[in-house]
Design an enzyme around this catalytic site. Structure first.
Site, short mmCIF file in Angstrom:
data_model
loop_
_atom_site.label_atom_id
_atom_site.label_comp_id
_atom_site.label_asym_id
_atom_site.label_seq_id
_atom_site.Cartn_x
_atom_site.Cartn_y
_atom_site.Cartn_z
N ASN A 162 1.61 -0.06 1.87
CA ASN A 162 1.43 -0.71 0.58
C ASN A 162 0.58 -1.97 0.76
O ASN A 162 1.05 -2.99 1.26
CB ASN A 162 2.80 -1.06 0.00
CG ASN A 162 2.72 -1.81 -1.32
OD1 ASN A 162 1.65 -2.19 -1.77
ND2 ASN A 162 3.87 -2.03 -1.94
N HIS B 25 -0.40 3.38 -7.91
CA HIS B 25 -0.23 2.35 -6.89
C HIS B 25 0.77 2.87 -5.86
O HIS B 25 1.85 3.37 -6.21
CB HIS B 25 0.27 1.06 -7.53
CG HIS B 25 0.81 0.07 -6.56
ND1 HIS B 25 0.14 -0.27 -5.40
CD2 HIS B 25 1.96 -0.66 -6.56
CE1 HIS B 25 0.85 -1.16 -4.73
NE2 HIS B 25 1.96 -1.41 -5.41
N CYS C 171 -0.09 -6.29 -7.64
CA CYS C 171 -0.31 -4.86 -7.41
C CYS C 171 -1.13 -4.20 -8.52
O CYS C 171 -1.75 -3.16 -8.30
CB CYS C 171 1.03 -4.15 -7.27
SG CYS C 171 1.99 -4.71 -5.85
#
Length: 327
Positions: A284, A254, A114
């Site tokens: 996501n 994020h 991520c």
């Protein structure tokens, strides 16, 4: 060295299949509204069978290059942040560079989960400053093909997307990375993982296919570690830039889970209306969420010269970081 690296163009791309929460809630036997209440997600995009990671990445890169308006033969480097390359070998970046007509550029994949875009942007910024050549940074993932549909914790979160930026040399000291902080905490190495498929547990006829899918071992531990890492790295990046949170016009975190980035925003003391949020519509997509969010934010309300952005991420590994960017 007085040279800096200015973000000259943004791009993004998502596949054509939009998946609403209801489809997943029915398949998992969840009450209506369960996913949005716990994650902030309302929908996400999943790849069709014909979609490839390199294809998604190239489309985002094309948009960013068009926006930047630079001669492609001048580009010196393409960095691709991904956890889902087309193949284990070779890397996907050379193929993406070829699709984009960047045949004189170097290209390599970065597996930073991520936080991959944070790291890739850091490396590209240094390349542009040192070599006086433009660079392209793309983050892309097809996570829908790594979802364990029987595991609620991961099945409700993950999405497919690509985002890109083009960096070009600048002589303005206010451009590019003004402050940075990166971090890794291997004590949380097993919290988010794909257990098998690597050299430690390679593919075999006896391997359970579920072990090649994403798993989240402890959601509460992930939440706590992510909030702490993103908050601390953000504070350190601001200090490195000599800035306060009041100097930041937009915080682009994020998009792991709305609860996570809202908690980080509260920890930093940043107003909710300054947090760029795209998770509701796009879910996501790991490293792709920050450049996707940057591109969407620039389209909705174009970034202005002199704006200062804060980017922050944390994810599997655990690995994370934060950047203060001057526009």
């Amino acid at each position: 060295m007085n040279r800096t690296a200015r973000i000259a163009g943004f791009g993004h791309h998502v596949p054509g299949r939009k998946v609403e929460n209801a489809e997943i809630e029915v398949s998992l036997g969840l009450d209506a509204g369960w996913i949005e209440g716990r994650t902030g997600i309302q929908s996400r995009f999943w790849a069709e069978p014909q979609d490839t990671l390199s294809g998604l990445a190239a489309k985002a890169g094309e948009m960013a290059l068009e926006a930047a308006g630079i001669d492609r033969k001048d580009v010196g480097l393409l960095l691709l942040a991904t956890s889902t390359p087309d193949h284990l070998l070779p890397p996907s970046a050379p193929l993406v560079a070829h699709k984009l007509g960047l045949d004189r550029a170097g290209g390599v994949d970065l597996a930073g989960a991520c936080a991959g875009f944070i790291y890739a942007l850091t490396f590209a910024d240094g390349f542009v400053r040192l070599h006086n050549k433009p660079a392209v940074v793309i983050a892309a993932n097809i996570l829908s093909r790594r979802i364990n549909s029987a595991e609620r914790a991961s099945a409700v979160l993950f999405a497919d997307a690509a985002g890109a930026v083009v960096l070009k040399p600048s002589d303005d000291p206010g451009h590019g990375i003004l402050g940075a902080s990166v971090d890794a905490d291997g004590a949380g190495y097993g919290l988010i993982q794909i257990p098998a498929g690597g050299s430690n547990r390679p593919f075999s006829d006896e391997l359970d296919i579920a072990e090649t899918r994403m798993t989240i071992a402890d959601g509460r531990a992930v939440f706590a570690k992510a909030v702490e890492m993103m908050s601390r790295c953000s504070t350190e990046a601001l200090a490195a830039a000599g800035l306060d949170i009041s100097d930041i016009s937009r915080f682009v975190p994020h998009q792991a889970n709305a609860r996570i980035f809202n908690a980080v925003g509260k920890s930093l003391g940043i107003a909710d209306d300054r947090i760029v949020k795209t998770i509701a519509d796009y879910g996501n997509s790991s490293a792709a969420t920050i450049p996707l969010s940057l591109s969407l934010a620039d389209r909705a309300d174009p970034f202005q010269r002199g704006e200062k952005l804060l980017l922050s991420a944390a994810g599997a590994g655990m690995t994370g970081g934060a950047l203060v960017i001057g526009m």
